[in-house]
Every structure is written in structure tokens, then in C-alpha cells.
Design a protein around this motif. Structure first.
Motif, mmCIF file in Angstrom:
data_model
loop_
_atom_site.group_PDB
_atom_site.id
_atom_site.type_symbol
_atom_site.label_atom_id
_atom_site.label_comp_id
_atom_site.label_asym_id
_atom_site.label_seq_id
_atom_site.Cartn_x
_atom_site.Cartn_y
_atom_site.Cartn_z
ATOM 1 N N ALA A 86 2.155 -67.456 -26.360
ATOM 2 C CA ALA A 86 3.238 -66.486 -26.151
ATOM 3 C C ALA A 86 4.016 -66.327 -27.454
ATOM 4 N N PRO A 87 4.179 -65.111 -27.927
ATOM 5 C CA PRO A 87 4.832 -64.909 -29.220
ATOM 6 C C PRO A 87 6.323 -65.236 -29.230
ATOM 7 N N ASN A 88 6.961 -65.264 -28.083
ATOM 8 C CA ASN A 88 8.405 -65.458 -28.068
ATOM 9 C C ASN A 88 8.848 -66.813 -27.529
ATOM 10 N N VAL A 89 7.943 -67.789 -27.392
ATOM 11 C CA VAL A 89 8.328 -69.138 -26.978
ATOM 12 C C VAL A 89 8.701 -69.927 -28.230
ATOM 13 N N ARG A 90 9.953 -70.331 -28.303
ATOM 14 C CA ARG A 90 10.423 -71.122 -29.441
ATOM 15 C C ARG A 90 9.979 -72.577 -29.299
ATOM 16 N N ARG A 91 10.176 -73.138 -28.083
ATOM 17 C CA ARG A 91 9.782 -74.520 -27.840
ATOM 18 C C ARG A 91 9.646 -74.730 -26.340
ATOM 19 N N TYR A 92 8.887 -75.765 -26.000
ATOM 20 C CA TYR A 92 8.791 -76.177 -24.599
ATOM 21 C C TYR A 92 8.473 -77.658 -24.544
ATOM 22 N N THR A 93 8.809 -78.241 -23.433
ATOM 23 C CA THR A 93 8.462 -79.635 -23.189
ATOM 24 C C THR A 93 7.986 -79.744 -21.751
ATOM 25 N N THR A 94 7.156 -80.728 -21.508
ATOM 26 C CA THR A 94 6.569 -80.896 -20.184
ATOM 27 C C THR A 94 6.952 -82.256 -19.614
ATOM 28 N N LEU A 95 7.368 -82.234 -18.376
ATOM 29 C CA LEU A 95 7.655 -83.453 -17.620
ATOM 30 C C LEU A 95 6.593 -83.541 -16.528
ATOM 31 N N PHE A 96 5.748 -84.555 -16.574
ATOM 32 C CA PHE A 96 4.712 -84.707 -15.561
ATOM 33 C C PHE A 96 5.288 -85.410 -14.343
ATOM 34 N N VAL A 97 4.952 -84.898 -13.175
ATOM 35 C CA VAL A 97 5.441 -85.461 -11.920
ATOM 36 C C VAL A 97 4.628 -86.710 -11.606
ATOM 37 N N LEU A 98 5.290 -87.847 -11.529
ATOM 38 C CA LEU A 98 4.631 -89.111 -11.210
ATOM 39 C C LEU A 98 4.541 -89.333 -9.706
ATOM 40 N N ASP A 99 5.574 -88.912 -8.989
ATOM 41 C CA ASP A 99 5.617 -89.095 -7.546
ATOM 42 C C ASP A 99 6.356 -87.910 -6.936
ATOM 43 N N PRO A 100 5.652 -87.020 -6.255
ATOM 44 C CA PRO A 100 6.327 -85.873 -5.622
ATOM 45 C C PRO A 100 7.082 -86.329 -4.378
ATOM 46 N N VAL A 101 8.273 -86.842 -4.575
ATOM 47 C CA VAL A 101 9.056 -87.448 -3.502
ATOM 48 C C VAL A 101 9.354 -86.441 -2.395
ATOM 49 N N ARG A 102 9.710 -85.230 -2.775
ATOM 50 C CA ARG A 102 9.987 -84.183 -1.788
ATOM 51 C C ARG A 102 9.528 -82.860 -2.364
ATOM 52 N N THR A 103 8.732 -82.125 -1.610
ATOM 53 C CA THR A 103 8.213 -80.855 -2.091
ATOM 54 C C THR A 103 8.564 -79.694 -1.161
ATOM 55 N N SER A 104 9.602 -79.823 -0.422
ATOM 56 C CA SER A 104 10.024 -78.786 0.515
ATOM 57 C C SER A 104 10.466 -77.526 -0.219
ATOM 58 N N GLY A 105 10.213 -76.408 0.391
ATOM 59 C CA GLY A 105 10.704 -75.148 -0.145
ATOM 60 C C GLY A 105 11.823 -74.583 0.708
ATOM 61 N N ALA A 106 12.362 -75.375 1.622
ATOM 62 C CA ALA A 106 13.393 -74.903 2.551
ATOM 63 C C ALA A 106 14.683 -74.581 1.820
ATOM 64 N N LEU A 107 15.293 -73.456 2.190
ATOM 65 C CA LEU A 107 16.556 -73.017 1.606
ATOM 66 C C LEU A 107 17.665 -73.050 2.649
ATOM 67 N N PRO A 108 18.892 -73.370 2.257
ATOM 68 C CA PRO A 108 19.990 -73.327 3.214
ATOM 69 C C PRO A 108 20.313 -71.868 3.553
ATOM 70 N N THR A 109 20.637 -71.610 4.802
ATOM 71 C CA THR A 109 21.008 -70.250 5.200
ATOM 72 C C THR A 109 22.516 -70.071 5.269
ATOM 73 N N ARG A 110 23.260 -71.171 5.095
ATOM 74 C CA ARG A 110 24.734 -71.118 5.116
ATOM 75 C C ARG A 110 25.278 -72.384 4.476
#
Length: 162
Positions: free
Chosen positions: A134-158
Motif C-alpha cells: 500500500a503506497p500510503n501506509v507509513r508503518r504498522y505493527t502486528t499483535l498475534f492473538v495467543l488466546d482468543p479469550v472472547r470473540t463475541s460480536g454482540a453490541l449493546p442496544t442501550r
């Protein structure tokens, strides 16, 4: 395209919470829990879809049971360029099936990108394609997930306690 957001009552909040935890329940099961008939539950769900409250229904897999899946959180800073370059970067991410989530954030980083890859070689290829090329990425770093403790996609409705 979503219409205006519908007003949500107590039953709506309860029903949306139940659907986020397990949308595979039958209309009868949902109705028994929220004290509505199956047809009334269906009408509410149809209304949520019509107004865009329910964007789509998917099946969430548990990464614990998929040992070859490598999850990574990438923090990305872009060059300060035109909105055209920003949109091109977003499109690059949106077109990549490995990208699970994208957040435009405040602070030292511009984006948080969650990747799901099939191992380290796949991740290396994806990171190179999405960030190094990508021509416009200045920098990036990666954090690897060691243990997916919670993977919920639930959102609060209120807000809590309302």
C-alpha cells in the motif's frame, strides 16, 4: 440501505440480545422467552432487518476448535494524504477476505485491523499485500492473538441500567 432507526422498547432490547447470543433459536423459543407469539417475534425481526438494525446473519466459528487459524491485530498508521488515498486503503482492506474487522481509530494509530489467516506463511503474504504494498501506509505493527479469550460480536442496544 437502512432506513431511520426504529424506536426500541424493552422487548426489542431483550430480543436483540437473544438474537446476538444465538440467532439459531426458533421463533417459538424466542417468543416463549420474551412473551410474544412467534408471528409477533417474526414481525419485530423483519422490522429490524428493514431498518438495518440486523445487518446480516452469520455463523461464528470458535477459533479454539480451529488450530490452524492465526488471528492477528494490526495497528496501522497512514501517510497524511488525500481522502482518495484513504478510500483506496479502505477498499484494499474491504476486498481482502482475511480482514475480519476494521476500525478507524483516534490516537497514535489510524486503523486497527483484525486478520484471520491459515497460518504464519498466509499471514506474511496478507500483511505484505495489505500493508507493505500500500503506497500510503507509513508503518504498522502486528499483535498475534495467543488466546482468543472472547470473540463475541454482540453490541449493546442501550446504556446499562436503562
Amino acid at each position: 440501505m437502512p432506513n431511520s432507526s426504529p424506536a426500541l422498547d424493552e422487548v426489542d432490547h431483550h430480543l436483540l440480545g437473544l438474537l446476538q447470543r444465538d440467532s439459531g433459536r426458533t421463533l417459538r423459543e424466542l417468543g416463549d422467552i420474551v412473551a410474544l407469539s412467534p408471528s409477533a417475534v417474526k414481525r419485530r425481526i423483519d422490522r429490524y432487518r428493514k431498518h438495518g438494525v440486523i445487518a446480516r446473519q452469520v455463523t461464528l466459528l470458535d477459533p479454539i476448535h480451529l488450530p490452524t487459524v492465526l488471528l492477528a491485530v494490526c495497528l496501522v498508521t497512514l501517510e497524511r494524504e488525500s481522502s482518495r488515498h484513504q478510500q483506496a486503503f479502505r477498499k484494499r482492506l474491504l476486498d481482502a477476505t482475511e480482514v475480519q474487522q476494521i476500525y478507524d481509530v483516534s490516537g497514535d494509530w489510524d486503523y486497527v485491523v483484525v486478520l484471520a489467516c491459515s497460518g504464519m506463511p498466509h499471514h506474511t503474504e496478507v500483511a505484505h499485500r495489505l500493508f507493505n504494498e500500500a503506497p500510503n501506509v507509513r508503518r504498522y505493527t502486528t499483535l498475534f492473538v495467543l488466546d482468543p479469550v472472547r470473540t463475541s460480536g454482540a453490541l449493546p442496544t442501550r446504556a446499562p441500567n436503562t
